[in-house]
Each structure stands twice: as structure tokens, then as C-alpha cells.
Design a protein around this motif. Structure first.
Motif, PDB file in Angstrom:
ATOM      1  N   ILE A  76      -2.639   8.232  -3.339  1.00 44.32           N
ATOM      2  CA  ILE A  76      -3.206   6.960  -2.896  1.00 44.32           C
ATOM      3  C   ILE A  76      -4.649   6.892  -3.366  1.00 44.32           C
ATOM      4  CG2 ILE A  76      -3.891   7.870  -0.651  1.00 44.32           C
ATOM      5  CD1 ILE A  76      -3.182   5.119   0.546  1.00 44.32           C
ATOM      6  N   SER A  77      -5.088   5.684  -3.761  1.00 45.95           N
ATOM      7  CA  SER A  77      -6.468   5.516  -4.220  1.00 45.95           C
ATOM      8  C   SER A  77      -6.888   4.058  -4.049  1.00 45.95           C
ATOM      9  CB  SER A  77      -6.584   5.913  -5.695  1.00 45.95           C
ATOM     10  OG  SER A  77      -7.917   5.816  -6.120  1.00 45.95           O
ATOM     11  N   GLY A  78      -8.177   3.869  -3.782  1.00 46.79           N
ATOM     12  CA  GLY A  78      -8.733   2.521  -3.665  1.00 46.79           C
ATOM     13  C   GLY A  78      -9.636   2.227  -4.848  1.00 46.79           C
ATOM     14  N   ASN A  79      -9.845   0.943  -5.144  1.00 43.93           N
ATOM     15  CA  ASN A  79     -10.751   0.594  -6.240  1.00 43.93           C
ATOM     16  C   ASN A  79     -12.199   0.636  -5.752  1.00 43.93           C
ATOM     17  OD1 ASN A  79     -10.836  -1.749  -4.715  1.00 43.93           O
ATOM     18  ND2 ASN A  79     -10.586  -3.127  -6.454  1.00 43.93           N
ATOM     19  N   SER A  80     -13.151   0.570  -6.673  1.00 39.86           N
ATOM     20  CA  SER A  80     -14.562   0.715  -6.317  1.00 39.86           C
ATOM     21  C   SER A  80     -15.091  -0.468  -5.508  1.00 39.86           C
ATOM     22  CB  SER A  80     -15.401   0.909  -7.578  1.00 39.86           C
ATOM     23  OG  SER A  80     -15.239  -0.188  -8.446  1.00 39.86           O
ATOM     24  N   GLN A  81     -14.476  -1.639  -5.626  1.00 42.90           N
ATOM     25  CA  GLN A  81     -14.904  -2.801  -4.848  1.00 42.90           C
ATOM     26  C   GLN A  81     -14.357  -2.780  -3.426  1.00 42.90           C
ATOM     27  OE1 GLN A  81     -13.292  -3.229  -7.882  1.00 42.90           O
ATOM     28  NE2 GLN A  81     -15.138  -3.507  -9.105  1.00 42.90           N
ATOM     29  N   GLY A  82     -13.376  -1.920  -3.161  1.00 43.90           N
ATOM     30  CA  GLY A  82     -12.786  -1.845  -1.822  1.00 43.90           C
ATOM     31  C   GLY A  82     -11.849  -2.983  -1.509  1.00 43.90           C
ATOM     32  N   THR A  83     -11.230  -3.564  -2.544  1.00 38.88           N
ATOM     33  CA  THR A  83     -10.339  -4.702  -2.333  1.00 38.88           C
ATOM     34  C   THR A  83      -8.876  -4.369  -2.586  1.00 38.88           C
ATOM     35  OG1 THR A  83     -10.693  -5.426  -4.606  1.00 38.88           O
ATOM     36  CG2 THR A  83     -12.124  -6.383  -2.906  1.00 38.88           C
ATOM     37  N   LEU A  84      -8.596  -3.290  -3.324  1.00 37.86           N
ATOM     38  CA  LEU A  84      -7.220  -2.925  -3.671  1.00 37.86           C
ATOM     39  C   LEU A  84      -6.943  -1.470  -3.337  1.00 37.86           C
ATOM     40  CD1 LEU A  84      -6.806  -4.589  -7.181  1.00 37.86           C
ATOM     41  CD2 LEU A  84      -5.883  -5.399  -5.018  1.00 37.86           C
ATOM     42  N   LEU A  85      -5.676  -1.234  -3.007  1.00 39.60           N
ATOM     43  CA  LEU A  85      -5.193   0.109  -2.726  1.00 39.60           C
ATOM     44  C   LEU A  85      -3.962   0.331  -3.591  1.00 39.60           C
ATOM     45  CD1 LEU A  85      -5.987   2.289  -0.600  1.00 39.60           C
ATOM     46  CD2 LEU A  85      -4.186   1.371   0.832  1.00 39.60           C
ATOM     47  N   ALA A  86      -3.896   1.468  -4.287  1.00 39.41           N
ATOM     48  CA  ALA A  86      -2.746   1.789  -5.134  1.00 39.41           C
ATOM     49  C   ALA A  86      -2.084   3.049  -4.607  1.00 39.41           C
ATOM     50  CB  ALA A  86      -3.190   2.000  -6.569  1.00 39.41           C
ATOM     51  N   VAL A  87      -0.745   3.054  -4.565  1.00 34.13           N
ATOM     52  CA  VAL A  87       0.000   4.234  -4.144  1.00 34.13           C
ATOM     53  C   VAL A  87       1.007   4.600  -5.227  1.00 34.13           C
ATOM     54  CG1 VAL A  87      -0.265   3.904  -1.661  1.00 34.13           C
ATOM     55  CG2 VAL A  87       1.653   2.852  -2.815  1.00 34.13           C
ATOM     56  N   GLY A  88       1.123   5.897  -5.493  1.00 33.90           N
ATOM     57  CA  GLY A  88       2.104   6.394  -6.458  1.00 33.90           C
ATOM     58  C   GLY A  88       3.354   6.837  -5.716  1.00 33.90           C
ATOM     59  N   CYS A  89       4.501   6.310  -6.159  1.00 34.91           N
ATOM     60  CA  CYS A  89       5.757   6.522  -5.443  1.00 34.91           C
ATOM     61  C   CYS A  89       6.671   7.498  -6.178  1.00 34.91           C
ATOM     62  CB  CYS A  89       6.488   5.190  -5.271  1.00 34.91           C
ATOM     63  SG  CYS A  89       5.504   3.937  -4.427  1.00 34.91           S
ATOM     64  N   GLU A  90       7.633   8.022  -5.454  1.00 31.96           N
ATOM     65  CA  GLU A  90       8.619   8.964  -5.986  1.00 31.96           C
ATOM     66  C   GLU A  90       9.443   8.342  -7.106  1.00 31.96           C
ATOM     67  OE1 GLU A  90      11.256  12.509  -5.596  1.00 31.96           O
ATOM     68  OE2 GLU A  90       9.254  12.123  -4.902  1.00 31.96           O
TER      69      GLU A  90
END
Length: 144
Positions: free
Chosen positions: A106-120
Motif C-alpha cells: 500500500i502507498s499514498g501519493n505525495s499530495q495525499g489524495t490517492l492511495l494505491a494497493v497491490g493485489c494478489e
């Protein structure tokens, strides 16, 4: 017979649970640590390094990754759920299903507006970070 003081000591075997995930926030100088039993600990590095908060674990919740987005803390779990934690009341605030199987990162962008998750299943799911919740935005397909 002279006076003497008695000091009673009891020892116990402290067996800490293994650490499964860590995330450091440079803006707040806090380290979040998740343990194998599901417990979440927050350490404060700004003032002499101390354990600030502990959120007890839950059965069946195996957290694989943690991520700070500003003052907010998110986790990705092997049960396929993203959880945001309420650090004031020391409990999970809400949980959202990612619908991609177990989540590995899981990771967020530098602006704090998006969250990305890597799935199986090999996809990356993007979530928009709103004031009170997160909302699914789009799915990035697998790449060869």
C-alpha cells in the motif's frame, strides 16, 4: 535485630510478537509497527522515542503493509481489506474491501489524495482519499 527493607520482584517471560509491517512518517516523526498478532503500535520519535499508542489485534487480521498519509494511518491485509485507524480512540475507523484478493502493498501519493494497493491478482487498485473515507477510483490492469 536491625531493620531491613524487603523488595519483592516477579519476573515473567515476555515474548513479543514478530513484526510484519512498518511505516515511518517524516512529517510527524512517528513509526507505526504491526505485529503478527494484529496489534498496531505507534512510536513517537520527536520526543525521546517512546511508545505512544497501542491498538490491540484482532483474530484473522494479518496486516501485510502500512502507510501514512499525512496524519492518517492505513493498512493492507491478506484478507483483502484496507483499514484506516482512529488514532484518538485506538481502534480501526473503517474497513474497505479492495476486491483483488490478498493485499501485499500500500502507498499514498505525495499530495495525499490517492492511495494505491497491490493485489494478489496482479492488479493495482487506486482509491481517492476523502475527508472521512476512501473511495474506489480505478483499477490498473496487470502488466507483462
Amino acid at each position: 535485630m536491625g531493620e531491613f527493607k524487603v523488595h519483592r520482584v516477579r519476573f515473567f517471560d515476555y515474548m513479543p510478537s514478530a513484526i510484519t509491517a512498518m511505516a515511518f512518517s517524516s512529517s510527524t516523526e512517528r513509526l507505526a509497527v504491526c505485529r503478527a498478532d494484529g496489534a498496531l503500535e505507534v512510536f513517537n520519535f520527536s520526543d525521546n522515542y517512546f511508545q505512544e499508542k497501542v491498538i490491540p489485534g484482532q483474530d484473522g487480521r494479518a496486516v501485510e503493509a502500512l502507510c501514512w498519509v499525512g496524519q492518517r494511518l492505513f493498512s493492507a491485509a491478506l484478507n483483502g481489506e484496507i483499514t484506516e485507524y482512529d488514532l484518538e480512540n485506538l481502534r480501526p475507523r473503517y474497513t474497505v474491501e479492495a476486491y483483488g484478493g490478498p493485499l501485499w502493498t500500500i502507498s499514498g501519493n505525495s499530495q495525499g489524495t490517492l492511495l494505491a494497493v497491490g493485489c494478489e491478482d496482479g492488479t493495482v487498485k487506486m482509491f481517492e482519499i476523502l475527508e472521512e473515507r476512501i473511495q474506489f477510483q480505478r483499477n490498473l490492469n496487470r502488466q507483462k
